[in-house]
Write a protein that holds these residues in place. Structure first.
Motif, PDB file in Angstrom:
ATOM      1  N   UNK A   1       0.711  -1.206  -0.050  1.00 15.39           N
ATOM      2  CA  UNK A   1       0.034   0.105  -0.019  1.00 15.39           C
ATOM      3  C   UNK A   1       1.129   1.375  -0.088  1.00 15.39           C
ATOM      4  N   UNK A   2       0.272   2.407  -0.468  1.00 17.41           N
ATOM      5  CA  UNK A   2       1.069   3.693  -0.668  1.00 17.41           C
ATOM      6  C   UNK A   2       0.821   4.167   0.829  1.00 17.41           C
ATOM      7  N   UNK A   3       1.832   4.968   1.463  1.00 16.45           N
ATOM      8  CA  UNK A   3       1.876   5.681   2.497  1.00 16.45           C
ATOM      9  C   UNK A   3       0.765   6.961   2.506  1.00 16.45           C
ATOM     10  N   UNK A   4       0.427   7.349   1.272  1.00 22.03           N
ATOM     11  CA  UNK A   4      -0.500   8.602   1.361  1.00 22.03           C
ATOM     12  C   UNK A   4      -1.792   8.084   1.243  1.00 22.03           C
ATOM     13  N   UNK A   5      -2.101   6.882   0.697  1.00 24.74           N
ATOM     14  CA  UNK A   5      -3.488   6.081   0.771  1.00 24.74           C
ATOM     15  C   UNK A   5      -3.698   5.761   2.127  1.00 24.74           C
ATOM     16  N   UNK A   6      -2.705   5.183   2.602  1.00 27.01           N
ATOM     17  CA  UNK A   6      -2.939   5.061   4.099  1.00 27.01           C
ATOM     18  C   UNK A   6      -3.409   6.138   5.057  1.00 27.01           C
ATOM     19  N   UNK A   7      -2.663   7.064   5.104  1.00 26.43           N
ATOM     20  CA  UNK A   7      -2.749   8.392   5.764  1.00 26.43           C
ATOM     21  C   UNK A   7      -4.195   9.095   5.372  1.00 26.43           C
ATOM     22  N   UNK A   8      -4.640   8.813   4.197  1.00 28.02           N
ATOM     23  CA  UNK A   8      -6.009   9.543   3.864  1.00 28.02           C
ATOM     24  C   UNK A   8      -7.071   8.669   4.345  1.00 28.02           C
ATOM     25  N   UNK A   9      -7.000   7.238   4.383  1.00 25.70           N
ATOM     26  CA  UNK A   9      -7.701   6.423   4.932  1.00 25.70           C
ATOM     27  C   UNK A   9      -8.037   6.548   6.375  1.00 25.70           C
ATOM     28  N   UNK A  10      -7.041   6.610   7.145  1.00 32.56           N
ATOM     29  CA  UNK A  10      -7.170   6.712   8.450  1.00 32.56           C
ATOM     30  C   UNK A  10      -7.713   8.155   8.942  1.00 32.56           C
ATOM     31  N   UNK A  11      -7.275   9.220   8.104  1.00 28.38           N
ATOM     32  CA  UNK A  11      -8.108  10.545   8.325  1.00 28.38           C
ATOM     33  C   UNK A  11      -9.451  10.529   8.329  1.00 28.38           C
TER      34      UNK A  11
ATOM     35  N   UNK B   1     -15.944  -1.201   3.808  1.00 29.90           N
ATOM     36  CA  UNK B   1     -15.982  -1.081   2.476  1.00 29.90           C
ATOM     37  C   UNK B   1     -15.049   0.164   1.853  1.00 29.90           C
ATOM     38  N   UNK B   2     -15.655   1.336   2.458  1.00 27.41           N
ATOM     39  CA  UNK B   2     -14.975   2.726   2.078  1.00 27.41           C
ATOM     40  C   UNK B   2     -13.372   2.552   2.650  1.00 27.41           C
ATOM     41  N   UNK B   3     -13.006   1.899   3.682  1.00 24.85           N
ATOM     42  CA  UNK B   3     -11.986   2.012   3.990  1.00 24.85           C
ATOM     43  C   UNK B   3     -10.886   1.156   3.316  1.00 24.85           C
ATOM     44  N   UNK B   4     -11.332  -0.194   2.972  1.00 24.66           N
ATOM     45  CA  UNK B   4     -10.667  -0.761   2.007  1.00 24.66           C
ATOM     46  C   UNK B   4     -10.275  -0.157   0.467  1.00 24.66           C
ATOM     47  N   UNK B   5     -11.360   0.457   0.116  1.00 21.67           N
ATOM     48  CA  UNK B   5     -11.141   1.195  -1.329  1.00 21.67           C
ATOM     49  C   UNK B   5     -10.327   2.674  -1.023  1.00 21.67           C
ATOM     50  N   UNK B   6     -10.404   3.115   0.137  1.00 25.58           N
ATOM     51  CA  UNK B   6      -9.491   4.298   0.315  1.00 25.58           C
ATOM     52  C   UNK B   6      -7.941   3.927   0.281  1.00 25.58           C
ATOM     53  N   UNK B   7      -7.855   2.752   1.105  1.00 26.21           N
ATOM     54  CA  UNK B   7      -6.449   2.464   1.462  1.00 26.21           C
ATOM     55  C   UNK B   7      -5.787   1.649   0.332  1.00 26.21           C
ATOM     56  N   UNK B   8      -6.721   1.436  -0.756  1.00 26.06           N
ATOM     57  CA  UNK B   8      -6.110   0.767  -1.898  1.00 26.06           C
ATOM     58  C   UNK B   8      -6.141  -0.745  -2.046  1.00 26.06           C
ATOM     59  N   UNK B   9      -6.756  -1.381  -0.793  1.00 34.39           N
ATOM     60  CA  UNK B   9      -6.823  -2.817  -1.072  1.00 34.39           C
ATOM     61  C   UNK B   9      -7.572  -3.381  -1.850  1.00 34.39           C
ATOM     62  N   UNK B  10      -8.778  -2.921  -2.122  1.00 33.59           N
ATOM     63  CA  UNK B  10      -9.735  -3.143  -3.085  1.00 33.59           C
ATOM     64  C   UNK B  10      -9.281  -3.580  -4.412  1.00 33.59           C
ATOM     65  N   UNK B  11      -8.458  -2.737  -4.946  1.00 33.81           N
ATOM     66  CA  UNK B  11      -7.913  -3.188  -6.225  1.00 33.81           C
ATOM     67  C   UNK B  11      -6.427  -3.895  -6.171  1.00 33.81           C
ATOM     68  N   UNK B  12      -6.052  -4.618  -4.965  1.00 30.58           N
ATOM     69  CA  UNK B  12      -4.838  -5.416  -5.344  1.00 30.58           C
ATOM     70  C   UNK B  12      -4.978  -6.717  -5.256  1.00 30.58           C
ATOM     71  N   UNK B  13      -4.073  -7.423  -5.877  1.00 25.75           N
ATOM     72  CA  UNK B  13      -4.138  -8.940  -6.271  1.00 25.75           C
ATOM     73  C   UNK B  13      -4.274  -9.590  -5.120  1.00 25.75           C
ATOM     74  N   UNK B  14      -4.959 -11.046  -5.243  1.00 28.11           N
ATOM     75  CA  UNK B  14      -5.089 -12.251  -4.211  1.00 28.11           C
ATOM     76  C   UNK B  14      -3.886 -11.976  -3.324  1.00 28.11           C
ATOM     77  N   UNK B  15      -2.614 -12.255  -3.992  1.00 24.90           N
ATOM     78  CA  UNK B  15      -1.555 -12.398  -3.153  1.00 24.90           C
ATOM     79  C   UNK B  15      -1.363 -11.156  -2.225  1.00 24.90           C
TER      80      UNK B  15
END
Length: 220
Positions: A118-128, A139-153
């Motif tokens: 994950x990107x630091x900027x996405x983590x900061x924005x999601x926590x804020x 759902x909104x947290x996973x999207x903001x932090x960038x996990x929704x678009x990540x691979x299964x791995x």
């Protein structure tokens, strides 16, 4: 004066105040609050030498139990449960004790936890976005932090970070501290948020979230 020149007194006091209750100790949060997570390798080695009271080159289980007393003599001993969880997290080679390299890895774990995922900027924005009690929405947290678009791995790697006791499941107490995996200073989820999160993910009704259930939750 053990940590003089390494840690700030105010940080030490705040970190100890946060873990006064039995079974409230969590090493990632503690290392971040006390300021060790951001220290140089040399300073971390100095801290290890303070905690390794018998100068054996290892922190043994009995020394871990008295871990907090290195920071303040009147601090409580860790419970057996806390001590064993701390040892299990740090003892990567399975010899029943924590060496200096293992200790260094533990203090830096938080900094590196989601590196490459994950990107630091996405983590900061999601926590804020979810600072206020009661505002968390998975759902909104996973999207903001960038996990929704990540691979299964990548999602599996994220699960492994959140499953702190390495049981293969995320239990309710781990869910409560979910946000602290992303930043040790983040708030705990409220009981209501935790139960809602658990209910959404626990599709087989066993009271915890497995890796497949977590993946489904992220992609939902």
């Amino acid at each position: 004066m053990a940590f003089a020149g390494i840690l700030a007194d105010a940080d030490v006091n705040a970190a100890l105040a946060a873990v006064q209750a039995a079974d409230s100790f969590e090493y990632k949060s503690f290392f971040a609050k006390v300021g060790l997570a951001s220290k140089s390798a040399d300073e971390v080695k100095k801290a290890f030498a303070v905690i390794d009271q018998d100068n054996s080159g290892f922190i043994e289980e009995d020394e871990l139990k008295l871990f907090l007393q290195n920071f303040k003599s009147g601090a409580r001993a860790l419970t057996d449960k806390e001590t064993k969880a701390f040892l299990a997290a740090g003892d990567s080679d399975g010899d029943g004790k924590i060496g200096v390299d293992e200790f260094a890895a533990l203090t830096q774990e938080l900094k590196m936890a989601f590196a490459g995922i994950l990107k630091d900027a996405d983590i900061t924005a999601a926590l804020d976005a979810f600072k206020a009690d009661g505002s968390f929405n998975h759902k909104a947290f996973f999207q903001k932090v960038g996990l929704t678009g990540k691979s299964a791995d990548d999602v599996k790697k994220a699960f492994a970070i959140i499953d702190q006791d390495k049981s293969g499941f995320i239990e309710e107490d781990e869910l409560k501290l979910f946000l602290q995996n992303f930043n040790a200073g983040a708030r705990a989820l409220t009981d209501a948020e935790t139960k809602t999160f658990l209910k959404a993910g626990d599709t087989d009704g066993d009271g915890k979230i497995g890796a497949d259930e977590f993946a489904s939750l992220v992609k939902a």
